[in-house]
Structure formats: C-alpha cells, structure tokens
Design a protein around this motif. Structure first.
Motif, PDB file in Angstrom:
ATOM      1  N   ALA A  66      37.083  38.804  50.044  1.00 53.84           N
ATOM      2  CA  ALA A  66      36.720  37.889  48.958  1.00 53.84           C
ATOM      3  C   ALA A  66      36.390  38.673  47.691  1.00 53.84           C
ATOM      4  N   ALA A  67      35.734  39.837  47.859  1.00 53.53           N
ATOM      5  CA  ALA A  67      35.398  40.659  46.693  1.00 53.53           C
ATOM      6  C   ALA A  67      36.661  41.233  46.054  1.00 53.53           C
ATOM      7  N   ARG A  91      39.657  39.925  46.111  1.00 53.36           N
ATOM      8  CA  ARG A  91      40.374  38.836  45.439  1.00 53.36           C
ATOM      9  C   ARG A  91      39.727  38.515  44.093  1.00 53.36           C
ATOM     10  N   GLY A  92      38.397  38.475  44.080  1.00 56.44           N
ATOM     11  CA  GLY A  92      37.687  38.184  42.834  1.00 56.44           C
ATOM     12  C   GLY A  92      37.918  39.248  41.787  1.00 56.44           C
ATOM     13  N   GLN A 149      41.338  38.872  40.229  1.00 57.76           N
ATOM     14  CA  GLN A 149      41.395  37.774  39.254  1.00 57.76           C
ATOM     15  C   GLN A 149      40.769  38.175  37.918  1.00 57.76           C
ATOM     16  N   THR A 194      46.310  39.289  45.109  1.00 58.55           N
ATOM     17  CA  THR A 194      45.715  38.026  45.576  1.00 58.55           C
ATOM     18  C   THR A 194      46.572  37.377  46.664  1.00 58.55           C
TER      19      THR A 194
END
Length: 358
Positions: free
Chosen positions: A143-144, A146-147, A150, A168
């Motif tokens: 999740a980190a 992917r963030g 972005q 991603t």
C-alpha cells in the motif's frame, strides 16, 4: 447402581461400519464377501460381487497388482493407484493382507483418496497458514509503494508517467495474488444451507460470459429433477467460474472448442470421511468437461496444490482455492482425462460431488 452390560458389536457389525472398502478373497482369487463401503465404491451389490474374480473387478491397469494378488502370502500397501470403476477412474489406497490362520485367503482394503481431498487436512492447513501470514505482512508495504507511485506521478511529465502506472498496476496484481493466498489460508469456512444448484450454475455462466471478450459456447446438460444441495451459494459460484474459465482456456486453441457442464444424481457415492459420527453421502455431481489437449502430465497429480499450474502464466492458486471451497462444503473434487480413440477427440473432466440438503 447396576445395569445390564452394554451390547458389544460383533465382528460383522464392526466390518459393516468401516468407511473404507473391504473384500475377503479366497485362495482361488474369488471374492467371498464385501462390506457396504465396498458396494458403494465399486457400484455393485454384495450379491453381484460375491463369486466374481477379484482381478476382473479391480481393474488397476497395472499387471503387477494382479501378480501380487496371485502370490497368496504377499502383503502389499500402495497409495494413489488409479482404479477403473465403470466408465470412470478413481484414485485409491490399497492394502492386501494375508490371513495367517487361513493360508491363501486375503483381506483387500480400498479407500478413495479423492485426489487428496481429505487426506492430510492438518498438514494442508499447516502448509497454507505460512503463506497466509506472509501475505498479511506484505500488504502494508504494498500500500505504501502504491501511494508513493501515485505521488510521483503528479510530479513527473507525461513522458515518464507510464513508469508509475506500471508500478501501480504491478502492485495491484500482487495484491490480488495475496488476496487469493489469504483465502487459501482461512480456516473458517462459509456457512452452508439448502440451495438450488442450477441457479448457481446460471449465475456463474452469466458472470463468465459478461467478462469474456469472445462469445463462449458452453453446452448445458442438466438433470432438472435434482433436489437442493447443501452448500454455500457464493462459494459454489466461485468454484464454477474457475472451472468453466479453465475449461474455456484449455480448449481455446482447438479447431472446434467445446465446453460441457452436466449435472446428475449419483446413487451410492459415499465419501470416506466421518462427519458427526457417520460418512457423508455425496450424490449430487457437477461435471465440467472440455475437449482441450489435457493437463500437462508433469503436474497432473499436483494440480490442486498451491502454486502448481499447467498454464504458461498461471499463478497456481485457482484450483487450490476451488478445492478448499469444495472441501469447506463437505464436498469432493476430482479430475480425469479421457483420451480419444480412432480419431475421436479427448476430453478432460472435472467432477464436483456435493451433499444433498435434508
């Protein structure tokens, strides 16, 4: 306080209660008697089996098994043997035990391995728990990542944004893989209840057709008189989607690709597992068949294991998850390859057997 002594079941009662098939064979290889589990496994009554040549009844397709039976004093233990029963094959564990008190007489036992369906459940749960724990730990850093990708995308020009899009996309793909791993390691099964089998099949077909770019020809051969099955609607739909999608992909390269889904009632099929003190009967059968080239022989015996796949880019979790979902419904899944003869096409069959709702 006194009372009458409990009635102790005799040898005949004890043999009748066994969940594995047992045959008593005379020195001339004639079946003398069988227990009810043998009737269920072999699909014949004790009356029809008695007096038959045991080698003609137990068609293992391996001459050495018959040779060992002919040697009256030899003991044999074998696992995972293919046994031909009628028009299909089952995988069985076999023991041949001579009777020292009666020279030449033997006791033959057979237990349906169900392609590993129930054997070694504790070992299977232990092997799946590790990947599930690992999957949980991997999700947070994913999740980190992917963030961060972005955030980077907002600062990059158009020429380089495809790199963050790649990050991603790959993170999402890994997350989906991890979700499957976690489902495999989940010990608590979904609740079951009476359900309409054919409604679940039609839901799976609708989902598969909606998600496919090309039209899919799937032939339906249903027994409309089937009673409700005992299962979980969502789990069964997921099982059917996986099996139908695999069948579609397996025959996609054929000149005339064919997928067939059948339902029928199979009398006498008993699963050799005790649930609440008695065997579970599995008379409802769903069969998904395709005319593709079949499963790679190198992985055929391991296709229900995690991370085993015959597809070039397969993750090897689809059939492992299918097996878990079927097992959670007290069902069984097996597969069989039927080769064609004299120009006839071969078929691969996956069969799901489920209990009937009371």
């Amino acid at each position: 306080m006194t009372g009458s002594a409990p009635h102790v079941p005799g040898p005949a009662d004890q043999i009748a209660g066994l969940t594995f098939a047992m045959l008593v064979v005379s020195p001339d290889l004639v079946i003398h008697s069988v227990n009810p589990a043998a009737e269920s496994l072999l699909g014949r009554s004790a009356k029809r089996l008695a007096g038959q040549d045991v080698i003609s009844i137990l068609d293992f397709g391996e001459p050495q098994i018959g040779e060992r039976l002919r040697r009256g004093e030899e003991r044999l233990i074998a696992r995972g043997l293919p046994l031909k029963v009628g028009d299909k094959s089952v995988s069985v564990n076999l023991t041949i035990s001579p009777l020292p008190t009666h020279p030449g007489w033997r006791v033959v036992t057979l237990s349906d391995t169900g392609q590993g369906e129930r054997f070694g459940d504790e070992e299977r749960r232990a092997s799946l728990k590790g990947p599930a724990v690992l999957a949980h730990e991997i999700k947070n850093p994913l999740a980190a990542i992917r963030g961060a990708a972005q955030l980077l995308a907002r600062q990059l020009d158009e020429r380089h944004r495809h790199l963050t899009a790649l990050i991603t996309d790959e993170v999402d793909r890994i997350a989906q893989l991890i979700d499957r791993m976690q489902r495999l390691g989940r010990e608590r099964s979904e609740p079951v209840g009476p359900m309409n089998l054919h409604e679940a099949i039609h839901r799976a077909l609708d989902t598969l057709r909606a998600a496919s770019d090309k039209p899919i020809r799937i032939k339906e051969e249903f027994d409309p008189s089937l009673p409700p099955v005992l299962g979980n609607d969502g789990a069964l739909v997921q099982v059917l989607i996986n099996l139908l999608a695999n069948a579609r992909d397996a025959c996609a390269g054929q000149p005339d690709p064919k997928v067939v889904i059948r339902t029928r009632f199979v009398s006498g099929l008993v699963m050799n597992v005790i649930r609440l003190g008695r065997p579970v009967k599995l008379p409802i059968e769903i069969q998904v068949s395709d005319n593709g080239p079949g499963i790679d022989p190198a992985v055929e015996q391991h296709i229900f294991e995690p991370f085993v796949s015959s597809k070039p880019h397969g993750q090897g979790l689809g059939l492992a998850l299918v097996q878990k979902l079927v097992r959670d419904m007290d069902g069984r899944i097996s597969h069989e390859r039927e080769e064609g003869y004299e120009g006839a096409e071969g078929w691969t069959h996956f069969r799901v057997h489920l209990p009937m709702a009371k």
